[in-house]
Design a protein around this motif. Structure first.
Motif, short mmCIF file in Angstrom:
data_model
loop_
_atom_site.label_atom_id
_atom_site.label_comp_id
_atom_site.label_asym_id
_atom_site.label_seq_id
_atom_site.Cartn_x
_atom_site.Cartn_y
_atom_site.Cartn_z
N UNK A 46 0.86 -1.19 0.00
CA UNK A 46 0.00 0.00 0.00
C UNK A 46 0.89 1.23 0.00
N UNK A 47 0.65 2.14 -0.93
CA UNK A 47 1.43 3.38 -0.99
C UNK A 47 0.69 4.50 -0.27
N UNK A 48 1.41 5.57 0.05
CA UNK A 48 0.80 6.73 0.69
C UNK A 48 -0.15 7.44 -0.27
N UNK A 49 -1.04 8.26 0.31
CA UNK A 49 -1.92 9.11 -0.49
C UNK A 49 -2.79 8.32 -1.44
N UNK A 50 -2.70 8.64 -2.72
CA UNK A 50 -3.46 7.94 -3.75
C UNK A 50 -2.57 7.03 -4.59
N UNK A 51 -1.42 6.64 -4.03
CA UNK A 51 -0.47 5.81 -4.75
C UNK A 51 -0.96 4.39 -4.96
N UNK A 52 -0.15 3.56 -5.63
CA UNK A 52 -0.58 2.21 -6.00
C UNK A 52 -0.89 1.31 -4.80
N UNK A 53 -1.88 0.45 -5.01
CA UNK A 53 -2.24 -0.61 -4.07
C UNK A 53 -2.07 -1.93 -4.80
N UNK A 54 -1.31 -2.86 -4.21
CA UNK A 54 -0.99 -4.12 -4.87
C UNK A 54 -1.61 -5.27 -4.09
N UNK A 55 -2.35 -6.13 -4.81
CA UNK A 55 -2.97 -7.32 -4.22
C UNK A 55 -2.47 -8.55 -4.97
N UNK A 56 -2.61 -9.73 -4.34
CA UNK A 56 -2.20 -10.97 -4.98
C UNK A 56 -3.20 -12.06 -4.66
N UNK A 57 -3.26 -13.07 -5.56
CA UNK A 57 -4.13 -14.22 -5.34
C UNK A 57 -3.44 -15.46 -5.90
N UNK A 58 -2.98 -16.37 -5.02
CA UNK A 58 -2.39 -17.62 -5.50
C UNK A 58 -3.46 -18.61 -5.94
N UNK A 59 -3.13 -19.39 -6.98
CA UNK A 59 -3.97 -20.50 -7.42
C UNK A 59 -3.17 -21.79 -7.24
N UNK A 60 -3.57 -22.87 -7.92
CA UNK A 60 -2.88 -24.14 -7.73
C UNK A 60 -1.42 -24.08 -8.17
#
Length: 361
Positions: free
Chosen positions: A212-226
């Motif tokens: 998570x970045x400050x202000x309106x900066x980038x937000x990064x999420x992840x989702x593992x599969x098999x």
């Protein structure tokens, strides 16, 4: 497709028994772990949080940290220096064991104990200057600047039960923007919170917070599969990672590069997926073009287990854990993603629960 929580359970089953609290949780869930075909190599799920802020590391030789048995001073209202690590003391065999207080150790070697107000999860920003903790009186997350003593209360009320199960609390570099996620409970929140703007944004369930970045900066999420994973920078299309993994760094100072721990897959091996002591960098906005670099300079008895914040444009923090619990302390290193060269920063207390500033967990 397996759920993220099932993947986490199976991964945790393969971890060395370093964190006693985590081992107890894993034991209760061992029956579900057999449903997965892919499991990970020995790693320890430790605490502490993301963000692209450059972590400031002292240049002087490593100090000898105050042992957990030493009496800690109450946390002052202000004037506390940057935190190097936080931990919870262990129960004594000859005494009662209730909710144990958090202690923070500064880079100068001072040890302070937080009061009963901070009786839930605690995290530290990558620069060590702010902490975030669950406040039972506020019924939500409170962010505190250690030098000035100023506090910010999250505009999201949460019952303590949200943190009695598996959860993640991912802080931005200044701590004023974070993601709080929970699994296994009745509510299972996944929310992006901005304490300065007073906003709460719902995120899709099943996506694990990476950075998570400050202000309106980038937000990064992840989702593992098999056998693969997806990495998603909000506002852009997700990209596919050809590894089942969630061992990522925070977002690099360039605002688009992530690092992850390298691994190999062998279907005839148990566990099939194992770390290969390498670090992989990739562009979060464009699939392909990965760079894999062997990590050098780590003792043979330590394995890279988690990544964290970036010290500068090329060095990222790495938590290394022992193959045999108790033989050597878990240690935080800086690793150059271009050369793979590592340098030791500091060792952790040998206790049940540690928090490392900036670590992604």
């Amino acid at each position: 497709m397996n759920t993220l929580r099932e993947d986490l359970h199976a991964l945790a089953e393969q971890a060395p028994a370093v964190d006693l609290a985590a081992r107890a949780v894993r034991g209760a869930r061992r029956r579900r772990a057999t449903r997965l075909a892919v499991v990970a190599a020995a790693v320890t799920c430790l605490i502490a949080f993301g963000g692209a802020m450059l972590l400031q590391v002292r240049a002087e030789p490593r100090i000898v940290l105050t042992p957990p048995e030493t009496k800690a001073l109450p946390l002052p209202a202000r004037g506390v220096g940057p935190v190097e690590q936080a931990y919870r003391t262990q129960c004594r065999l000859d005494g009662p064991c209730g909710v144990l207080p958090w202690r923070i150790v500064t880079r100068a070697g001072e040890t302070y104990e937080l009061g009963e107000e901070a009786n839930g999860p605690l995290e530290v920003t990558a620069d060590g200057r702010r902490i975030a903790y669950y406040s039972s009186s506020h019924q939500g997350i409170v962010v505190r600047d250690l030098a000035s003593g100023k506090t910010w209360k999250a505009p999201l009320k949460q019952p303590k039960e949200d943190f009695a199960v598996e959860y993640a609390l991912r802080l931005s570099p200044n701590g004023l923007r974070f993601i709080v996620s929970g699994w296994g409970g009745r509510r299972q929140p996944n929310k992006l919170v901005d304490v300065e703007r007073g906003t709460v944004t719902d995120l899709k369930r099943g996506w694990w917070p990476v950075s998570v970045s400050d202000g309106s900066g980038p937000v990064v999420l992840a989702k593992p599969y098999d056998m693969t994973s997806q990495v998603w920078v909000l506002g852009h299309d997700p990209i596919i990672i050809r590894d089942h993994t969630y061992y990522y760094s925070a977002l690099a100072p360039d605002g688009r590069t992530l690092a992850r721990l390298g691994q190999t897959l062998d279907r005839d091996r148990r566990p099939m997926v194992q770390g290969d002591r390498s670090i992989v960098t990739f562009d979060t906005l464009r699939a392909g073009g990965e760079t894999r670099t062997p990590i050098s300079g780590l003792p043979e008895e330590l394995n890279p287990a988690r990544l964290g914040g970036w010290l500068n444009a090329t060095e990222v923090t790495v938590l290394a854990v022992p193959e045999s619990p108790g033989v050597i302390a878990q240690t935080v290193y800086a690793v150059d993603v271009r050369t793979g060269e590592s340098r030791e920063l500091y060792a952790l207390h040998k206790v049940a629960l540690n928090v490392v500033p900036g670590l992604v967990r």
